[in-house]
Design a protein around this motif. Structure first.
Motif: not given
Length: 114
Positions: A37-50
């Motif tokens: 993920s890029t920095a701007s995509q990271l929060a959503e990636t963390a929420r969705k997958h972790f």
């Protein structure tokens, strides 16, 4: 230098350090590439997958060091995400940060380079 990020269980990252390369998570192996993920995509990636997971590292990687094995492909909301087709050489890693899980299941994202 453009930095991209991988969220990874600490145990899997320690194994990668032992082996000298990161070959990917079970999801990465299933999909045929390592998800970043890029920095701007990271929060959503963390929420969705972790969400709710503890013991995670955030691995910062120099995207330029990955060469042609790194591809930017549409994923969530047709946004371009970095995908690495091959193993991650640990020489491309610029930082290993702890991701702290909060009591509400979300994670505190460390301050990141764009």
């Amino acid at each position: 230098m453009r930095t991209i990020y991988k969220i990874c269980p600490a145990s899997a990252w320690r194994e990668a350090e032992r082996r000298g390369a990161f070959h990917g998570s079970a999801d990465d192996l299933r999909d045929g590439f390592i998800h970043f993920s890029t920095a701007s995509q990271l929060a959503e990636t963390a929420r969705k997958h972790f969400f709710g997971q503890t013991g995670l590292f955030l691995i910062a990687v120099d995207a330029g060091a990955l060469g042609s094995s790194l591809r930017w492909e549409p994923s969530r909301n047709d946004e371009l995400f970095p995908h690495l087709y091959g193993e991650l050489d640990l020489g491309a890693v610029t930082a290993i940060l702890e991701m702290h899980a909060r009591s509400d299941g979300f994670h505190d994202i460390p301050e990141l380079k764009p």
